[in-house]
Design a protein around this motif. Structure first.
Motif, PDB file in Angstrom:
ATOM      1  N   GLY A 143      46.439  -8.350   8.288  1.00 43.27           N
ATOM      2  CA  GLY A 143      45.376  -8.150   9.260  1.00 43.27           C
ATOM      3  C   GLY A 143      44.034  -8.596   8.749  1.00 43.27           C
ATOM      4  O   GLY A 143      43.876  -8.981   7.593  1.00 43.27           O
ATOM      5  N   THR A 144      43.051  -8.508   9.643  1.00 42.90           N
ATOM      6  CA  THR A 144      41.701  -8.909   9.304  1.00 42.90           C
ATOM      7  C   THR A 144      40.698  -7.932   9.889  1.00 42.90           C
ATOM      8  O   THR A 144      40.926  -7.345  10.943  1.00 42.90           O
ATOM      9  N   THR A 145      39.597  -7.768   9.176  1.00 41.96           N
ATOM     10  CA  THR A 145      38.482  -6.947   9.638  1.00 41.96           C
ATOM     11  C   THR A 145      37.256  -7.825   9.731  1.00 41.96           C
ATOM     12  O   THR A 145      36.995  -8.640   8.853  1.00 41.96           O
ATOM     13  N   LEU A 146      36.497  -7.649  10.804  1.00 43.85           N
ATOM     14  CA  LEU A 146      35.209  -8.308  10.956  1.00 43.85           C
ATOM     15  C   LEU A 146      34.150  -7.211  11.014  1.00 43.85           C
ATOM     16  O   LEU A 146      34.264  -6.273  11.809  1.00 43.85           O
ATOM     17  N   ARG A 147      33.146  -7.303  10.134  1.00 44.54           N
ATOM     18  CA  ARG A 147      32.068  -6.310  10.044  1.00 44.54           C
ATOM     19  C   ARG A 147      30.738  -7.007  10.313  1.00 44.54           C
ATOM     20  O   ARG A 147      30.364  -7.933   9.596  1.00 44.54           O
ATOM     21  N   ILE A 148      30.027  -6.535  11.354  1.00 43.82           N
ATOM     22  CA  ILE A 148      28.760  -7.144  11.751  1.00 43.82           C
ATOM     23  C   ILE A 148      27.689  -6.061  11.749  1.00 43.82           C
ATOM     24  O   ILE A 148      27.810  -5.063  12.453  1.00 43.82           O
ATOM     25  N   PHE A 149      26.621  -6.273  10.955  1.00 45.78           N
ATOM     26  CA  PHE A 149      25.558  -5.277  10.858  1.00 45.78           C
ATOM     27  C   PHE A 149      24.682  -5.301  12.100  1.00 45.78           C
ATOM     28  O   PHE A 149      24.316  -6.366  12.598  1.00 45.78           O
ATOM     29  N   HIS A 184      41.140 -10.318   0.614  1.00 40.62           N
ATOM     30  CA  HIS A 184      40.194 -11.415   0.413  1.00 40.62           C
ATOM     31  C   HIS A 184      38.955 -11.131   1.264  1.00 40.62           C
ATOM     32  O   HIS A 184      39.077 -10.955   2.475  1.00 40.62           O
ATOM     33  N   PHE A 185      37.773 -11.036   0.635  1.00 42.82           N
ATOM     34  CA  PHE A 185      36.516 -10.760   1.327  1.00 42.82           C
ATOM     35  C   PHE A 185      35.626 -11.986   1.301  1.00 42.82           C
ATOM     36  O   PHE A 185      35.630 -12.733   0.331  1.00 42.82           O
ATOM     37  N   GLY A 186      34.826 -12.152   2.345  1.00 43.91           N
ATOM     38  CA  GLY A 186      33.842 -13.236   2.339  1.00 43.91           C
ATOM     39  C   GLY A 186      32.866 -13.120   3.488  1.00 43.91           C
ATOM     40  O   GLY A 186      33.161 -12.501   4.520  1.00 43.91           O
ATOM     41  N   TRP A 187      31.688 -13.718   3.287  1.00 46.12           N
ATOM     42  CA  TRP A 187      30.696 -13.799   4.353  1.00 46.12           C
ATOM     43  C   TRP A 187      31.131 -14.886   5.323  1.00 46.12           C
ATOM     44  O   TRP A 187      31.605 -15.951   4.914  1.00 46.12           O
ATOM     45  N   VAL A 188      30.966 -14.633   6.634  1.00 46.27           N
ATOM     46  CA  VAL A 188      31.328 -15.598   7.679  1.00 46.27           C
ATOM     47  C   VAL A 188      30.219 -15.632   8.725  1.00 46.27           C
ATOM     48  O   VAL A 188      29.263 -14.851   8.657  1.00 46.27           O
ATOM     49  N   LEU A 189      30.366 -16.500   9.702  1.00 40.87           N
ATOM     50  CA  LEU A 189      29.425 -16.626  10.813  1.00 40.87           C
ATOM     51  C   LEU A 189      27.997 -16.826  10.308  1.00 40.87           C
ATOM     52  O   LEU A 189      27.070 -16.123  10.683  1.00 40.87           O
ATOM     53  N   GLU A 190      27.863 -17.821   9.420  1.00 36.98           N
ATOM     54  CA  GLU A 190      26.574 -18.186   8.820  1.00 36.98           C
ATOM     55  C   GLU A 190      25.905 -16.995   8.137  1.00 36.98           C
ATOM     56  O   GLU A 190      24.703 -16.790   8.224  1.00 36.98           O
ATOM     57  N   GLY A 191      26.718 -16.164   7.467  1.00 33.93           N
ATOM     58  CA  GLY A 191      26.196 -15.035   6.723  1.00 33.93           C
ATOM     59  C   GLY A 191      25.845 -13.824   7.561  1.00 33.93           C
ATOM     60  O   GLY A 191      25.234 -12.877   7.069  1.00 33.93           O
ATOM     61  N   ARG A 192      26.265 -13.808   8.820  1.00 33.92           N
ATOM     62  CA  ARG A 192      25.946 -12.700   9.710  1.00 33.92           C
ATOM     63  C   ARG A 192      27.021 -11.614   9.749  1.00 33.92           C
ATOM     64  O   ARG A 192      26.822 -10.564  10.355  1.00 33.92           O
ATOM     65  N   ALA A 193      28.141 -11.852   9.107  1.00 35.36           N
ATOM     66  CA  ALA A 193      29.245 -10.890   9.147  1.00 35.36           C
ATOM     67  C   ALA A 193      30.067 -11.010   7.862  1.00 35.36           C
ATOM     68  O   ALA A 193      29.988 -12.017   7.155  1.00 35.36           O
ATOM     69  N   ILE A 194      30.827  -9.963   7.599  1.00 34.47           N
ATOM     70  CA  ILE A 194      31.789  -9.969   6.490  1.00 34.47           C
ATOM     71  C   ILE A 194      33.177  -9.921   7.107  1.00 34.47           C
ATOM     72  O   ILE A 194      33.444  -9.105   7.997  1.00 34.47           O
TER      73      ILE A 194
END
Length: 135
Positions: A47-53, A20-30
């Motif tokens: 598990g979970t992955t947090l991706r922050i540009f 399950h994928f989604g934008w989080v942190l007010e659109g600042r991360a996936i």
């Protein structure tokens, strides 16, 4: 998703799962959630992955956490041609490379690789063949 686990003895194990994928942190991360096998079976990986540009490095800071197996990884991810490649280290001290390849609007092929040191060759540990099931 369909999963193939490549064991050290050359055999493989197949299973299914869901992501399950989604934008989080007010659109600042996936953020994504990986579950294997597919529910309602008891999970062997959850598990979970947090991706922050980060525009300063032109890439993504990636944090993976699977508390069920106490498996953790930090990586940096960047586009390489048509692929997305994430490289870092895991909680066992191994070098990891995760590649998203064959990316389309509705599917991708994820290849997980590891090695003990920079001198060692990469070897595939997991492959996930994911496809969208809803819009």
């Amino acid at each position: 998703m369909d999963t193939v686990r490549h064991l050290e003895d050359g055999t493989i194990q197949k299973s299914t799962g869901e992501i399950h994928f989604g934008w989080v942190l007010e659109g600042r991360a996936i953020q994504d959630i990986w579950i294997r096998p597919r529910r309602p079976a008891p999970s062997t990986m959850y598990g979970t992955t947090l991706r922050i540009f980060d525009p300063g490095i032109g890439g993504w800071h990636i944090i993976w956490s699977d508390p069920l197996n106490q498996d953790y990884s930090r990586q940096i991810g960047r586009a390489e041609g048509k692929d997305i490649v994430q490289i870092g280290d895991d909680s066992r001290g191994l070098k990891t490379r995760w590649r998203f390849t064959e990316i389309t609007a509705n599917s991708f092929h994820w290849i997980g690789e590891e090695r003990s040191s920079e001198r060692d060759p990469w070897h595939i540990t997991y492959e996930h063949l994911a496809r969208r099931t809803s819009p």
